[in-house]
Design a protein around this motif. Structure first.
Motif, PDB file in Angstrom:
ATOM      1  N   THR A  63       0.838  -1.201   0.000  1.00 33.59           N
ATOM      2  CA  THR A  63       0.000   0.000   0.000  1.00 33.59           C
ATOM      3  C   THR A  63       0.873   1.252   0.000  1.00 33.59           C
ATOM      4  OG1 THR A  63      -0.278  -0.572   2.319  1.00 33.59           O
ATOM      5  CG2 THR A  63      -2.263  -0.572   0.964  1.00 33.59           C
ATOM      6  N   CYS A  64       2.007   1.197   0.633  1.00 36.29           N
ATOM      7  CA  CYS A  64       2.884   2.375   0.680  1.00 36.29           C
ATOM      8  C   CYS A  64       4.037   2.287  -0.313  1.00 36.29           C
ATOM      9  CB  CYS A  64       3.465   2.554   2.081  1.00 36.29           C
ATOM     10  SG  CYS A  64       2.210   2.972   3.310  1.00 36.29           S
ATOM     11  N   GLY A  76       4.993   5.823   0.110  1.00 39.33           N
ATOM     12  CA  GLY A  76       6.358   5.729   0.627  1.00 39.33           C
ATOM     13  C   GLY A  76       7.340   5.690  -0.532  1.00 39.33           C
ATOM     14  N   VAL A 118      11.380   0.956  -2.702  1.00 35.31           N
ATOM     15  CA  VAL A 118      12.292   0.117  -1.917  1.00 35.31           C
ATOM     16  C   VAL A 118      13.090  -0.820  -2.817  1.00 35.31           C
ATOM     17  CG1 VAL A 118      11.084   0.187   0.291  1.00 35.31           C
ATOM     18  CG2 VAL A 118      10.421  -1.511  -1.405  1.00 35.31           C
ATOM     19  N   LEU A 151      20.003  -0.453   1.438  1.00 33.49           N
ATOM     20  CA  LEU A 151      20.033  -1.182   2.701  1.00 33.49           C
ATOM     21  C   LEU A 151      20.222  -2.679   2.459  1.00 33.49           C
ATOM     22  CD1 LEU A 151      17.027   0.504   4.558  1.00 33.49           C
ATOM     23  CD2 LEU A 151      19.451   0.983   4.878  1.00 33.49           C
ATOM     24  N   LEU A 182      15.022  -2.525  10.633  1.00 30.30           N
ATOM     25  CA  LEU A 182      14.149  -1.354  10.523  1.00 30.30           C
ATOM     26  C   LEU A 182      12.704  -1.747  10.831  1.00 30.30           C
ATOM     27  CD1 LEU A 182      13.685   1.655   9.578  1.00 30.30           C
ATOM     28  CD2 LEU A 182      13.355   0.732   7.293  1.00 30.30           C
ATOM     29  N   LEU A 183      12.319  -2.927  10.329  1.00 28.08           N
ATOM     30  CA  LEU A 183      10.938  -3.363  10.501  1.00 28.08           C
ATOM     31  C   LEU A 183      10.653  -3.829  11.916  1.00 28.08           C
ATOM     32  CD1 LEU A 183      10.513  -5.327   7.159  1.00 28.08           C
ATOM     33  CD2 LEU A 183       9.801  -2.983   7.654  1.00 28.08           C
ATOM     34  N   LYS A 195      13.827   7.781  11.215  1.00 31.55           N
ATOM     35  CA  LYS A 195      12.948   7.598  10.057  1.00 31.55           C
ATOM     36  C   LYS A 195      11.576   8.195  10.301  1.00 31.55           C
ATOM     37  CE  LYS A 195      15.470   5.006   7.247  1.00 31.55           C
ATOM     38  NZ  LYS A 195      15.783   5.427   5.889  1.00 31.55           N
ATOM     39  N   LYS A 196      10.881   8.452   9.201  1.00 29.10           N
ATOM     40  CA  LYS A 196       9.504   8.914   9.294  1.00 29.10           C
ATOM     41  C   LYS A 196       8.592   7.729   9.600  1.00 29.10           C
ATOM     42  CE  LYS A 196      10.265  12.022   5.500  1.00 29.10           C
ATOM     43  NZ  LYS A 196      10.228  11.671   4.102  1.00 29.10           N
ATOM     44  N   HIS A 217       8.040   3.793  10.141  1.00 29.32           N
ATOM     45  CA  HIS A 217       9.246   3.048  10.550  1.00 29.32           C
ATOM     46  C   HIS A 217       9.971   3.644  11.738  1.00 29.32           C
ATOM     47  CE1 HIS A 217       8.523   0.482   7.199  1.00 29.32           C
ATOM     48  NE2 HIS A 217       8.605   1.458   6.338  1.00 29.32           N
ATOM     49  N   MET A 267       7.141  -2.417  13.386  1.00 28.82           N
ATOM     50  CA  MET A 267       5.849  -2.712  12.771  1.00 28.82           C
ATOM     51  C   MET A 267       5.124  -3.751  13.601  1.00 28.82           C
ATOM     52  SD  MET A 267       6.078  -2.561   8.721  1.00 28.82           S
ATOM     53  CE  MET A 267       4.513  -1.716   8.570  1.00 28.82           C
ATOM     54  N   VAL A 277      10.437 -10.935   4.486  1.00 30.78           N
ATOM     55  CA  VAL A 277      10.016  -9.811   3.650  1.00 30.78           C
ATOM     56  C   VAL A 277      11.228  -8.969   3.243  1.00 30.78           C
ATOM     57  CG1 VAL A 277       9.442  -8.045   5.373  1.00 30.78           C
ATOM     58  CG2 VAL A 277       8.103  -8.196   3.300  1.00 30.78           C
ATOM     59  N   VAL A 313      12.338  -8.012  -0.469  1.00 34.08           N
ATOM     60  CA  VAL A 313      12.617  -6.647  -0.948  1.00 34.08           C
ATOM     61  C   VAL A 313      13.917  -6.633  -1.758  1.00 34.08           C
ATOM     62  CG1 VAL A 313      13.329  -4.329  -0.171  1.00 34.08           C
ATOM     63  CG2 VAL A 313      11.304  -5.411   0.827  1.00 34.08           C
TER      64      VAL A 313
HETATM   65  C1  HEC Z   1       2.158   3.524   5.978  1.00 36.36           C
HETATM   66  C2  HEC Z   1       3.066   3.431   4.846  1.00 36.36           C
HETATM   67  C3  HEC Z   1       4.197   2.410   4.912  1.00 36.36           C
HETATM   68  C4  HEC Z   1       4.090   1.049   5.099  1.00 36.36           C
HETATM   69  C5  HEC Z   1       2.845   0.224   5.386  1.00 36.36           C
HETATM   70  C6  HEC Z   1       5.433   0.531   4.990  1.00 36.36           C
HETATM   71  N1  HEC Z   1       6.315   1.531   4.738  1.00 36.36           N
HETATM   72 FE1  HEC Z   1       8.321   1.350   4.437  1.00 36.36          FE
HETATM   73  N2  HEC Z   1       8.512   3.376   4.342  1.00 36.36           N
HETATM   74  C7  HEC Z   1       7.472   4.274   4.391  1.00 36.36           C
HETATM   75  C8  HEC Z   1       8.021   5.625   4.385  1.00 36.36           C
HETATM   76  C9  HEC Z   1       7.217   6.912   4.442  1.00 36.36           C
HETATM   77  C10 HEC Z   1       9.431   5.492   4.333  1.00 36.36           C
HETATM   78  C11 HEC Z   1      10.481   6.611   4.335  1.00 36.36           C
HETATM   79  C12 HEC Z   1      10.942   6.808   5.765  1.00 36.36           C
HETATM   80  C13 HEC Z   1      12.081   7.804   5.850  1.00 36.36           C
HETATM   81  O1  HEC Z   1      12.924   7.818   4.953  1.00 36.36           O
HETATM   82  O2  HEC Z   1      12.129   8.530   6.847  1.00 36.36           O
HETATM   83  C14 HEC Z   1       9.703   4.061   4.280  1.00 36.36           C
HETATM   84  C15 HEC Z   1      10.974   3.513   4.184  1.00 36.36           C
HETATM   85  C16 HEC Z   1      11.226   2.166   4.037  1.00 36.36           C
HETATM   86  C17 HEC Z   1      12.531   1.600   3.766  1.00 36.36           C
HETATM   87  C18 HEC Z   1      13.833   2.357   3.625  1.00 36.36           C
HETATM   88  C19 HEC Z   1      14.148   2.586   2.159  1.00 36.36           C
HETATM   89  C20 HEC Z   1      15.557   3.127   2.009  1.00 36.36           C
HETATM   90  O3  HEC Z   1      16.170   2.811   0.969  1.00 36.36           O
HETATM   91  O4  HEC Z   1      16.027   3.863   2.876  1.00 36.36           O
HETATM   92  C21 HEC Z   1      12.373   0.254   3.649  1.00 36.36           C
HETATM   93  C22 HEC Z   1      13.440  -0.787   3.345  1.00 36.36           C
HETATM   94  C23 HEC Z   1      10.962  -0.015   3.863  1.00 36.36           C
HETATM   95  N3  HEC Z   1      10.290   1.151   4.090  1.00 36.36           N
HETATM   96  C24 HEC Z   1      10.413  -1.283   3.845  1.00 36.36           C
HETATM   97  C25 HEC Z   1       9.101  -1.563   4.188  1.00 36.36           C
HETATM   98  C26 HEC Z   1       8.566  -2.897   4.288  1.00 36.36           C
HETATM   99  C27 HEC Z   1       9.342  -4.174   3.973  1.00 36.36           C
HETATM  100  C28 HEC Z   1       7.274  -2.764   4.671  1.00 36.36           C
HETATM  101  C29 HEC Z   1       6.274  -3.879   4.984  1.00 36.36           C
HETATM  102  C30 HEC Z   1       6.617  -4.795   6.068  1.00 36.36           C
HETATM  103  C31 HEC Z   1       6.981  -1.357   4.794  1.00 36.36           C
HETATM  104  N4  HEC Z   1       8.127  -0.651   4.494  1.00 36.36           N
HETATM  105  C32 HEC Z   1       5.748  -0.809   5.111  1.00 36.36           C
HETATM  106  C33 HEC Z   1       6.129   3.971   4.439  1.00 36.36           C
HETATM  107  C34 HEC Z   1       5.603   2.705   4.673  1.00 36.36           C
END
Ligand code: HEC
Length: 102
Positions: free
Chosen positions: A40-41, A51, A54, A59, A67-68, A75-76, A79, A83, A94, A98
């Motif tokens: 979804t993101c 988001g 990825v 990473l 991170l998870l 991070k915003k 994260h 989770m 997961v 990725v």
């Molecule tokens: C609600 C929306 C949302 C969901 C759901 C979400 N993410 Fe994210 N993700 C983000 C946002 C926004 C960032 C950027 C955060 C920042 O840079 O401060 C991010 C950043 C990341 C990054 C870092 C990317 C980088 O290169 O620095 C990774 C890896 C990531 N997410 C993996 C995941 C995974 C795997 C899942 C599922 C388990 C997930 N995210 C679920 C919104 C989401």
């Protein structure tokens, strides 16, 4: 006992055995977890949506899993915090998924 009764009994046992074995494999399926909890993101192909993308992330898999599961205050959301409802094994699976996105 009739043959059909035996057959049904065998099928029931086989089904129970099947479902007893399959769920753990399912919950560690990185692709399914990504689709359910991340796409979804991050988009179904990791191309980014709400988001960032990825796919091709710099990473490493263990950093993604960290991170998870632990979150990262720098991070915003979401994260910043770990989770919810993601086990350590799910996170590893997961994260590995990725890393396959290109
Ligand atoms: C609600 C929306 C949302 C969901 C759901 C979400 N993410 Fe994210 N993700 C983000 C946002 C926004 C960032 C950027 C955060 C920042 O840079 O401060 C991010 C950043 C990341 C990054 C870092 C990317 C980088 O290169 O620095 C990774 C890896 C990531 N997410 C993996 C995941 C995974 C795997 C899942 C599922 C388990 C997930 N995210 C679920 C919104 C989401």
């Amino acid at each position: 006992m009739k043959l059909s009764t035996l057959l049904i009994a065998f099928l029931v046992v086989a089904l129970i055995a099947f479902f007893a074995i399959v769920p753990p494999a399912f919950s560690q399926d990185g692709a399914a977890t990504f689709k359910a909890k991340c796409s979804t993101c991050h988009g179904p192909e990791g191309q980014g949506k709400v988001g960032p993308a990825v796919k091709g992330t710099a990473l490493a898999a263990d950093q993604i899993a960290d991170l998870l599961t632990k979150g990262n205050d720098a991070k915003k959301p979401p994260h910043k915090k770990p989770m919810a409802s993601l086990s350590a094994d799910d996170a590893k699976a997961v994260a590995a998924f990725v890393k396959t996105l290109k």
